[in-house]
Design a protein around this motif. Structure first.
Motif, mmCIF file in Angstrom:
data_model
loop_
_atom_site.group_PDB
_atom_site.id
_atom_site.type_symbol
_atom_site.label_atom_id
_atom_site.label_comp_id
_atom_site.label_asym_id
_atom_site.label_seq_id
_atom_site.Cartn_x
_atom_site.Cartn_y
_atom_site.Cartn_z
ATOM 1 N N ARG A 160 0.892 -1.293 -0.035
ATOM 2 C CA ARG A 160 -0.017 -0.040 0.058
ATOM 3 C C ARG A 160 0.744 1.361 -0.061
ATOM 4 N NH1 ARG A 160 -2.856 -3.279 3.603
ATOM 5 N NH2 ARG A 160 -5.127 -3.846 3.134
ATOM 6 N N GLY A 161 0.412 2.173 -0.774
ATOM 7 C CA GLY A 161 1.220 3.535 -0.849
ATOM 8 C C GLY A 161 2.718 3.384 -1.307
ATOM 9 N N ILE A 162 3.015 2.555 -1.931
ATOM 10 C CA ILE A 162 4.365 2.371 -2.473
ATOM 11 C C ILE A 162 4.386 3.020 -3.739
ATOM 12 C CG2 ILE A 162 6.570 1.134 -3.093
ATOM 13 C CD1 ILE A 162 5.734 -0.885 -0.709
ATOM 14 N N LEU A 163 5.774 4.026 -4.117
ATOM 15 C CA LEU A 163 5.866 4.337 -5.364
ATOM 16 C C LEU A 163 7.180 4.031 -6.043
ATOM 17 C CD1 LEU A 163 4.520 8.136 -5.171
ATOM 18 C CD2 LEU A 163 3.311 6.308 -5.877
ATOM 19 N N CYS A 164 7.351 3.903 -7.184
ATOM 20 C CA CYS A 164 8.502 3.668 -7.729
ATOM 21 C C CYS A 164 8.750 4.645 -8.665
ATOM 22 C CB CYS A 164 8.569 2.354 -8.619
ATOM 23 S SG CYS A 164 10.149 1.818 -9.484
ATOM 24 N N ILE A 165 9.996 5.395 -8.492
ATOM 25 C CA ILE A 165 10.115 6.714 -9.146
ATOM 26 C C ILE A 165 11.479 6.547 -9.989
ATOM 27 C CG2 ILE A 165 10.637 9.081 -9.007
ATOM 28 C CD1 ILE A 165 9.424 8.931 -6.085
ATOM 29 N N LYS A 166 11.314 6.749 -11.224
ATOM 30 C CA LYS A 166 12.413 6.635 -12.210
ATOM 31 C C LYS A 166 12.820 7.840 -12.976
ATOM 32 C CE LYS A 166 10.597 1.968 -13.378
ATOM 33 N NZ LYS A 166 10.094 0.987 -14.537
ATOM 34 N N LYS A 167 14.026 8.136 -13.153
ATOM 35 C CA LYS A 167 14.506 9.331 -13.520
ATOM 36 C C LYS A 167 14.579 8.986 -15.143
ATOM 37 C CE LYS A 167 17.962 13.005 -13.247
ATOM 38 N NZ LYS A 167 19.117 13.561 -12.376
ATOM 39 N N ASP A 168 13.748 9.883 -15.743
ATOM 40 C CA ASP A 168 13.351 9.839 -17.242
ATOM 41 C C ASP A 168 14.376 10.800 -18.076
ATOM 42 O OD1 ASP A 168 12.283 8.787 -19.540
ATOM 43 O OD2 ASP A 168 10.931 10.472 -19.699
ATOM 44 N N SER A 169 14.605 11.931 -17.409
ATOM 45 C CA SER A 169 15.471 13.086 -18.199
ATOM 46 C C SER A 169 15.843 13.928 -16.926
ATOM 47 C CB SER A 169 14.239 14.070 -19.227
ATOM 48 O OG SER A 169 13.630 14.654 -18.492
ATOM 49 N N ASN A 171 14.684 16.657 -15.996
ATOM 50 C CA ASN A 171 13.451 17.259 -15.241
ATOM 51 C C ASN A 171 12.180 16.596 -15.286
ATOM 52 O OD1 ASN A 171 14.942 19.881 -14.584
ATOM 53 N ND2 ASN A 171 15.043 20.262 -16.777
ATOM 54 N N THR A 172 12.121 15.317 -15.795
ATOM 55 C CA THR A 172 10.811 14.473 -15.416
ATOM 56 C C THR A 172 11.314 12.940 -15.064
ATOM 57 O OG1 THR A 172 11.406 13.452 -17.946
ATOM 58 C CG2 THR A 172 10.062 15.567 -17.794
ATOM 59 N N PHE A 173 10.213 12.553 -14.609
ATOM 60 C CA PHE A 173 10.517 11.358 -13.943
ATOM 61 C C PHE A 173 8.938 10.540 -14.110
ATOM 62 C CE2 PHE A 173 12.345 14.588 -11.343
ATOM 63 C CZ PHE A 173 13.521 14.096 -10.970
ATOM 64 N N ILE A 174 9.358 9.047 -14.198
ATOM 65 C CA ILE A 174 8.354 8.063 -14.355
ATOM 66 C C ILE A 174 7.858 7.508 -12.990
ATOM 67 C CG2 ILE A 174 7.514 5.966 -15.560
ATOM 68 C CD1 ILE A 174 9.616 6.776 -17.693
ATOM 69 N N ILE A 175 6.635 7.534 -12.817
ATOM 70 C CA ILE A 175 5.955 7.253 -11.515
ATOM 71 C C ILE A 175 5.019 5.873 -11.913
ATOM 72 C CG2 ILE A 175 4.841 7.855 -9.462
ATOM 73 C CD1 ILE A 175 7.378 9.628 -10.134
ATOM 74 N N GLU A 176 5.139 4.844 -10.865
ATOM 75 C CA GLU A 176 4.669 3.656 -10.910
ATOM 76 C C GLU A 176 4.137 3.387 -9.425
ATOM 77 O OE1 GLU A 176 5.810 0.778 -14.291
ATOM 78 O OE2 GLU A 176 7.438 1.641 -13.294
ATOM 79 N N GLY A 177 3.327 2.448 -9.391
ATOM 80 C CA GLY A 177 3.055 1.932 -7.936
ATOM 81 C C GLY A 177 1.772 1.644 -7.309
ATOM 82 N N ARG A 194 6.146 18.875 -10.312
ATOM 83 C CA ARG A 194 4.973 17.994 -9.868
ATOM 84 C C ARG A 194 4.845 16.788 -9.032
ATOM 85 N NH1 ARG A 194 0.338 18.191 -13.017
ATOM 86 N NH2 ARG A 194 -0.385 17.051 -11.581
ATOM 87 N N LEU A 195 6.266 16.304 -9.245
ATOM 88 C CA LEU A 195 6.713 15.053 -8.547
ATOM 89 C C LEU A 195 6.816 15.340 -7.123
ATOM 90 C CD1 LEU A 195 7.438 12.182 -8.157
ATOM 91 C CD2 LEU A 195 9.662 12.766 -8.785
ATOM 92 N N LEU A 196 7.457 16.613 -6.780
ATOM 93 C CA LEU A 196 7.720 17.079 -5.228
ATOM 94 C C LEU A 196 6.392 17.257 -4.528
ATOM 95 C CD1 LEU A 196 10.946 19.289 -5.804
ATOM 96 C CD2 LEU A 196 10.838 16.861 -4.713
ATOM 97 N N GLU A 197 5.348 17.903 -5.227
ATOM 98 C CA GLU A 197 4.138 18.130 -4.915
ATOM 99 C C GLU A 197 3.328 16.810 -4.316
ATOM 100 O OE1 GLU A 197 2.349 20.348 -8.042
ATOM 101 O OE2 GLU A 197 2.962 22.301 -7.388
ATOM 102 N N LEU A 198 3.688 15.607 -5.250
ATOM 103 C CA LEU A 198 2.799 14.401 -5.109
ATOM 104 C C LEU A 198 3.579 13.857 -3.720
ATOM 105 C CD1 LEU A 198 1.075 12.311 -5.989
ATOM 106 C CD2 LEU A 198 2.855 11.473 -7.301
ATOM 107 N N LEU A 199 4.905 13.957 -3.592
ATOM 108 C CA LEU A 199 5.669 13.257 -2.574
ATOM 109 C C LEU A 199 5.077 13.888 -1.270
ATOM 110 C CD1 LEU A 199 9.290 12.651 -3.727
ATOM 111 C CD2 LEU A 199 7.294 11.338 -4.006
ATOM 112 N N GLU A 200 4.926 15.301 -1.374
ATOM 113 C CA GLU A 200 4.403 16.161 -0.148
ATOM 114 C C GLU A 200 2.967 15.808 0.333
ATOM 115 O OE1 GLU A 200 5.902 18.602 1.999
ATOM 116 O OE2 GLU A 200 7.550 17.309 1.116
ATOM 117 N N ILE A 201 2.175 15.309 -0.580
ATOM 118 C CA ILE A 201 0.935 14.862 -0.520
ATOM 119 C C ILE A 201 0.880 13.742 0.258
ATOM 120 C CG2 ILE A 201 -1.315 14.046 -1.522
ATOM 121 C CD1 ILE A 201 -0.790 16.346 -3.600
#
Length: 364
Positions: A160-169, A171-177, A194-201
């Protein structure tokens, strides 16, 4: 000599006890061993009379019935963490009934356990790089060191609530989970902001850790790892009961069975991953060494325990990584791979240990 009555403390999921299928099987095995298993929630305790309105499985009728009995002398705590008043009552029960012998003691969350294992010379070399997430800079520093990270809640279970974060470039990241209901979330490509905002949430809801990802993708793209179960036997000694593989479903970053993963016999899965027989033998030895080092550290810090499941990753080079531990493990994984012998042993061992404790501590 009077038969042992073993209390099993669990929680209600609405009006039904958690893990009722396991409790039924434990009751059946217990009856063969002359051990009476009584399941209860802290809500079932009749404090004024030091009794509990427990649940007993009747093998003949194949039904559960309620019984009012004295607080059992030995209690097996199977109440898995939930952020609810009911779970908090488990602490109340332990404090009120200090004369009860508990098969297992409460432990800390993932970050505290990581800190404990990082202080062990035997375990620290097997730990992925892990930090507690407290600010945005923590993520930026970690992603600079590791292009793929896991973002895990410290109290999460079952993926539950686990994210996998991959560096794509840059300034961009691919998020799965998975979300907090354990459902696979659609793959997203997010900007740094946007990713940092998501991590804060996510982290506003729970404390999180950031952990280096270990590449365990099979040829079919599915991730895999290994679940090892170590338990105390009828002489109070730790023994590895068994180990099995777990393969995640398509699109999942975790392999948990409750999240749709499938079980696989340990030897067959590892042989597909590590072709060298010599290296596979070394991996097995390392896994068992890690298991014994884990229970040694856990008991030194938290007190006596009876069983521990250990999640282990093996990379393509044969390096063995300790991902996390589960102090309230299931054992269905052995039934799912058709290993009836190990499954039965996994059911029996807490009962054998309870009997040993009763004979040696309750009746010295």
């Amino acid at each position: 000599m009077k038969n042992l009555t073993l209390g099993v403390m669990t929680l209600y999921n609405k009006k039904t006890l958690d893990d009722k299928n396991y409790l039924r099987k434990l009751s059946i095995v217990g009856k063969r061993m002359n051990i009476n298993v009584v399941a209860f929630s802290p809500l079932d305790v009749l404090g004024a009379h030091n009794k509990v309105n427990g649940h007993v499985y009747d093998i003949r009728s194949e039904r559960w019935r309620r019984v009012k009995i004295n607080i059992p002398p030995i209690v097996f705590d199977r109440s898995r963490f939930k952020s609810t008043p009911q779970f908090k009552r488990t602490s109340w029960f332990r404090k009120k009934y200090r004369n009860v012998i508990f098969l297992n003691k409460p432990m800390a969350h993932k970050w505290k356990i990581h800190e404990l294992f990082a202080s062990s010379n035997k375990l620290k070399k097997h730990l992925p790089h892990t930090i507690l997430y407290t600010k945005k800079k923590d993520f930026l520093n970690m992603i600079a060191a590791h292009p793929i990270l896991f973002f895990k809640p410290v109290n999460g279970t079952g993926g539950r609530g686990i994210l996998c974060i991959k560096k794509d470039s840059p300034n961009t990241f691919i998020i799965e989970g998975r979300n907090h209901q354990r459902k696979i979330i659609p793959t997203k490509r997010l900007s740094t902001l946007r990713l940092l905002e998501l991590l804060e949430i996510y982290s506003n809801r729970n404390k999180y850790i950031l952990q280096q990802s270990i590449d365990t993708k099979l040829d079919n793209g599915r991730v895999h790892d290994y679940r090892l179960l170590i338990q105390k036997n009828g002489a109070g000694k730790w023994e590895v009961t068994g180990c099995a593989g777990r393969i995640g479903p398509v699109g999942s970053v975790t392999s948990n069975l409750h999240g749709g993963g499938t079980a696989s016999p340990y030897e067959s899965l590892l042989s597909k991953w590590i072709t060298s027989e010599t290296k596979r033998k070394d991996v097995k030895e390392q896994m068992e060494d890690i298991a014994h080092a884990c229970v040694e550290s856990v008991e030194e810090r938290f007190g006596s325990n009876c069983e521990l499941a250990i999640d282990i990753a093996v990379d393509e080079n044969g390096n063995v990584w300790l991902l996390e531990i589960n102090p309230k493990p299931g054992r269905e994984i052995f039934a799912k791979i058709g290993d009836k012998t190990t499954y039965t042993l996994a059911l029996k061992r807490p009962l054998e240990y309870a009997q040993w404790l009763y004979d040696n501590q309750h009746n010295p």
